[in-house]
Motif scaffolding. Structure first.
Motif, short mmCIF file in Angstrom:
data_model
loop_
_atom_site.label_atom_id
_atom_site.label_comp_id
_atom_site.label_asym_id
_atom_site.label_seq_id
_atom_site.Cartn_x
_atom_site.Cartn_y
_atom_site.Cartn_z
N GLY A 164 0.82 -1.21 0.00
CA GLY A 164 0.00 0.00 0.00
C GLY A 164 0.85 1.26 0.00
O GLY A 164 0.57 2.21 -0.75
N ILE A 165 1.90 1.27 0.83
CA ILE A 165 2.83 2.41 0.87
C ILE A 165 3.55 2.55 -0.46
O ILE A 165 3.72 3.65 -1.00
CB ILE A 165 3.83 2.24 2.03
N ASN A 166 3.99 1.40 -1.02
CA ASN A 166 4.73 1.40 -2.28
C ASN A 166 3.88 1.93 -3.43
O ASN A 166 4.36 2.71 -4.26
CB ASN A 166 5.20 -0.02 -2.59
N VAL A 167 2.62 1.51 -3.47
CA VAL A 167 1.72 1.97 -4.53
C VAL A 167 1.57 3.49 -4.48
O VAL A 167 1.62 4.18 -5.51
CB VAL A 167 0.34 1.29 -4.42
N THR A 201 -5.53 -1.15 -1.20
CA THR A 201 -6.22 -0.11 -1.97
C THR A 201 -6.54 1.09 -1.09
O THR A 201 -6.26 2.25 -1.45
CB THR A 201 -7.52 -0.67 -2.57
N GLY A 202 -7.11 0.84 0.08
CA GLY A 202 -7.49 1.93 0.98
C GLY A 202 -6.30 2.71 1.48
O GLY A 202 -6.32 3.95 1.52
N LEU A 203 -5.23 2.00 1.85
CA LEU A 203 -4.04 2.67 2.37
C LEU A 203 -3.39 3.53 1.30
O LEU A 203 -2.98 4.67 1.56
CB LEU A 203 -3.05 1.62 2.89
N SER A 204 -3.26 3.01 0.09
CA SER A 204 -2.63 3.78 -0.99
C SER A 204 -3.45 5.01 -1.35
O SER A 204 -2.89 6.08 -1.61
CB SER A 204 -2.43 2.89 -2.23
N ILE A 205 -4.78 4.87 -1.35
CA ILE A 205 -5.64 6.03 -1.62
C ILE A 205 -5.49 7.08 -0.52
O ILE A 205 -5.40 8.29 -0.80
CB ILE A 205 -7.12 5.59 -1.74
N LEU A 206 -5.44 6.63 0.73
CA LEU A 206 -5.28 7.55 1.86
C LEU A 206 -3.98 8.34 1.75
O LEU A 206 -3.95 9.56 1.98
CB LEU A 206 -5.32 6.77 3.17
N PHE A 208 -2.27 8.88 -0.96
CA PHE A 208 -2.27 9.69 -2.19
C PHE A 208 -3.22 10.88 -2.09
O PHE A 208 -3.12 11.84 -2.86
CB PHE A 208 -2.68 8.81 -3.39
N LEU A 209 -4.10 10.85 -1.10
CA LEU A 209 -5.16 11.85 -0.96
C LEU A 209 -4.65 13.30 -0.88
O LEU A 209 -5.24 14.19 -1.51
CB LEU A 209 -6.03 11.52 0.25
N PRO A 210 -3.57 13.59 -0.12
CA PRO A 210 -3.10 14.99 -0.07
C PRO A 210 -2.77 15.55 -1.45
O PRO A 210 -3.05 16.73 -1.72
CB PRO A 210 -1.85 14.90 0.82
N HIS A 211 -2.18 14.71 -2.31
CA HIS A 211 -1.89 15.17 -3.68
C HIS A 211 -3.17 15.42 -4.45
O HIS A 211 -3.28 16.39 -5.21
CB HIS A 211 -1.01 14.16 -4.40
N TRP A 212 -4.16 14.55 -4.28
CA TRP A 212 -5.43 14.71 -4.98
C TRP A 212 -6.14 15.99 -4.51
O TRP A 212 -6.73 16.71 -5.32
CB TRP A 212 -6.32 13.50 -4.75
N ILE A 213 -6.06 16.27 -3.21
CA ILE A 213 -6.65 17.52 -2.68
C ILE A 213 -5.95 18.72 -3.29
O ILE A 213 -6.59 19.71 -3.67
CB ILE A 213 -6.55 17.54 -1.14
N TRP A 214 -4.61 18.64 -3.41
CA TRP A 214 -3.85 19.72 -4.04
C TRP A 214 -4.31 19.92 -5.48
O TRP A 214 -4.48 21.06 -5.94
CB TRP A 214 -2.35 19.39 -4.01
N GLN A 215 -4.53 18.83 -6.21
CA GLN A 215 -5.01 18.93 -7.58
C GLN A 215 -6.37 19.63 -7.63
O GLN A 215 -6.63 20.49 -8.48
CB GLN A 215 -5.13 17.53 -8.21
N HIS A 216 -7.25 19.25 -6.71
CA HIS A 216 -8.58 19.85 -6.67
C HIS A 216 -8.49 21.34 -6.37
O HIS A 216 -9.19 22.16 -7.00
CB HIS A 216 -9.43 19.16 -5.60
N GLN A 217 -7.61 21.71 -5.45
CA GLN A 217 -7.44 23.12 -5.09
C GLN A 217 -6.87 23.94 -6.25
O GLN A 217 -7.09 25.16 -6.32
CB GLN A 217 -6.54 23.25 -3.86
#
Length: 233
Positions: A164-167, A201-206, A208-217
């Motif tokens: 999960g961390i690696n993904v 899946t859940g760990l990798s999404i969690l 990756f979430l800060p980057h996705w929030i940055w994209q949204h912002q």
């Protein structure tokens, strides 16, 4: 009816052969590391590397065309050595480690052949010591496949956590990492049946979430750049 041959002196010492192979490969890996450290120190920074150095001086969860792992690596290396070697240090180490993990995956019968194959890959020589996103992409791809093989052999929560961390780090290195994940799922659909897969899946999404929030912002600036604007510049 059949005589048994005298094999007293014909059985090879497999332990010696394995040690000899390991010595050969580690000697090559040491030379590879040394040569790339020398190049990293003496050769001038390229325009791409200067671009990523600017990233490292302005830390964020994302940038115009890349996720943040490259900037983090440059920042950490430059904090140790404030010169060209510092900018490239972690990338040189990652390239060397990538070759190690690829050998672990391939398990070559002939290390000479494997070394010759590695030496024949021109992009490894050209980019192996440069501070560019392709290097962490290569490293986390190799470690992903290495961990995946362990995970397929034994369904372990510890291995699943590392996966999960690696993904997440793979995707935070370069967006092309998504292709490796897609083709892995297509090749091994049985992964969906494992409970631990959904933890991965859940760990990798969690993570990756800060980057996705940055994209949204920033109005998904990276997606727009790669899908449309890049061809215009």
């Amino acid at each position: 009816q059949y005589s048994i041959p005298n094999t007293q002196y014909s059985i090879p010492n497999t332990q010696y052969l394995k040690k000899s192979k390991a010595n050969l490969f580690y000697a090559f890996l040491g030379i590879w590391l040394l040569v790339n450290l020398i190049q990293a120190f003496f050769l001038d920074i390229t325009h791409d590397e200067a671009y990523y150095f600017v990233f490292s001086e302005n830390m964020a969860w994302g940038y115009l065309d890349h996720p943040p792992v490259t900037a983090v690596m440059v920042k950490l290396g430059y904090s140790l050595f404030a010169n060209e070697l510092g900018v490239r240090l972690l990338f040189v180490l990652m390239t060397t480690a990538s070759i190690y993990f690829i050998r672990e995956l391939v398990e070559p019968k002939n290390d000479w052949a494997f070394i010759m194959l590695v030496c024949s890959v021109i992009p490894l020589h050209l980019a192996g010591f440069h501070a560019i996103p392709d290097i962490p992409l290569l490293f986390f791809s190799a470690t992903f496949l290495w961990l995946l093989r362990k995970y397929l052999h034994k369904d372990s929560w510890a291995t699943a956590t590392l996966l999960g961390i690696n993904v997440a780090l793979l995707l935070l290195s370069k967006y092309f990492g998504i292709l490796l994940l897609i083709f892995t799922l297509l090749a091994v659909p049985s992964l969906f049946k494992r409970k631990s897969f959904w933890w991965i899946t859940g760990l990798s999404i969690l993570l990756f979430l800060p980057h996705w929030i940055w994209q949204h912002q920033h109005n998904y600036i990276s997606l727009k750049f790669h899908l449309n604007e890049r061809n215009d510049q």
